[in-house]
Design a protein around this motif. Sequence first.
Motif, PDB file in Angstrom:
ATOM      1  N   VAL A 153      31.522  40.160  43.621  1.00 18.98           N
ATOM      2  CA  VAL A 153      32.921  40.111  43.196  1.00 18.98           C
ATOM      3  C   VAL A 153      33.147  41.044  42.005  1.00 18.98           C
ATOM      4  O   VAL A 153      34.144  41.774  41.950  1.00 18.98           O
ATOM      5  CB  VAL A 153      33.325  38.664  42.844  1.00 18.98           C
ATOM      6  CG1 VAL A 153      34.652  38.649  42.085  1.00 18.98           C
ATOM      7  CG2 VAL A 153      33.452  37.818  44.105  1.00 18.98           C
ATOM      8  N   GLU A 183      33.097  44.576  43.253  1.00 18.11           N
ATOM      9  CA  GLU A 183      34.292  44.861  44.038  1.00 18.11           C
ATOM     10  C   GLU A 183      35.520  44.975  43.138  1.00 18.11           C
ATOM     11  O   GLU A 183      36.383  45.839  43.345  1.00 18.11           O
ATOM     12  CB  GLU A 183      34.510  43.763  45.080  1.00 18.11           C
ATOM     13  CG  GLU A 183      35.683  44.007  46.016  1.00 18.11           C
ATOM     14  CD  GLU A 183      35.521  45.272  46.848  1.00 18.11           C
ATOM     15  OE1 GLU A 183      36.552  45.906  47.158  1.00 18.11           O
ATOM     16  OE2 GLU A 183      34.371  45.615  47.197  1.00 18.11           O
ATOM     17  N   ALA A 184      35.608  44.116  42.124  1.00 19.58           N
ATOM     18  CA  ALA A 184      36.730  44.180  41.185  1.00 19.58           C
ATOM     19  C   ALA A 184      36.737  45.500  40.431  1.00 19.58           C
ATOM     20  O   ALA A 184      37.799  46.099  40.195  1.00 19.58           O
ATOM     21  CB  ALA A 184      36.654  43.009  40.202  1.00 19.58           C
ATOM     22  N   ASP A 211      42.441  42.011  39.758  1.00 18.43           N
ATOM     23  CA  ASP A 211      41.341  42.669  40.461  1.00 18.43           C
ATOM     24  C   ASP A 211      40.303  41.648  40.906  1.00 18.43           C
ATOM     25  O   ASP A 211      39.772  41.725  42.020  1.00 18.43           O
ATOM     26  CB  ASP A 211      40.691  43.721  39.566  1.00 18.43           C
ATOM     27  CG  ASP A 211      41.621  44.879  39.258  1.00 18.43           C
ATOM     28  OD1 ASP A 211      42.430  45.235  40.135  1.00 18.43           O
ATOM     29  OD2 ASP A 211      41.542  45.420  38.141  1.00 18.43           O
ATOM     30  N   ALA A 245      39.332  40.643  44.600  1.00 19.06           N
ATOM     31  CA  ALA A 245      37.932  40.810  44.986  1.00 19.06           C
ATOM     32  C   ALA A 245      37.376  39.534  45.605  1.00 19.06           C
ATOM     33  O   ALA A 245      36.599  39.577  46.564  1.00 19.06           O
ATOM     34  CB  ALA A 245      37.102  41.211  43.771  1.00 19.06           C
TER      35      ALA A 245
END
Length: 257
Positions: free
Chosen positions: A213, A216-217, A233, A237
């Motif tokens: 996460v 991805e953020a 974000d 994510a």
Amino acid sequence: MELTGAGTVKLTGDQRSEVTELVEDFKLGSTGGRIRFDYNETNAGETTVVGNTTADHTWNNDAAGDSSWSNADNWDVDDVPNDVDTVYINIADSNCQINTGTDAVCDGLQVGKDTGTCYLDITGGTLKVSPYTVPRNFVIGNRPAATGVVNISGGTTDVEADMLVGYNGTGTLNVSGGTLNVGGRLFVPAGVGTGTVNLTGGTINAGADIANVCNEAALMAARKDRKAVIRQDFLDAVDRIIGGLEKKNKIISKEEK
């Protein structure tokens, strides 16, 4: 009876009620502290009292020209924190530093406890936040008027409990190098505060899903030309990592049926 520093006292018989009374009356130890005791009939009927009377360390940055964690003059009790001590870095515009060669330990840690903007810079060495008795967390930005900033550019930081970036205050975690291991949960933010994580290098390990996460953020923020990761974000994510990619076509195919 008094424990000075860390020590162990063994009393004859079951003295638990007497020890409890002494602790409640602040008669045990010169500066308070964390006390634990036990009575074991198989151990010659003794009550064993283990205590440490310097359980809270507050950063005062008194060492002229030296802002290192390992300098005892920088702490209000003139002693470097050990693994049973709760640490508060709470001086505005003052940078506490953990550098190469430093092995820093504590029971719990707050950067930005009450007011002002407080900093912890980790450029090397190690920091281990390890709960001594009950789970104690690593908090960045504790109260509404406080701002905590933690910069990690090297070394290894191990947090065995939870890490809270922005609890009731403002917390910022900048990771550009080194390794951050969070054994519990990583909250951004944790409460009603504001939390920000800037991951430009290094590694954050906080469980497979949380690590994914965070990565991805960071990618989502980069795609939107933002220099910092914001709350949205992380929310997006989570949806992508846990729930999968968003379906643009809402029509279910025969294969999916």
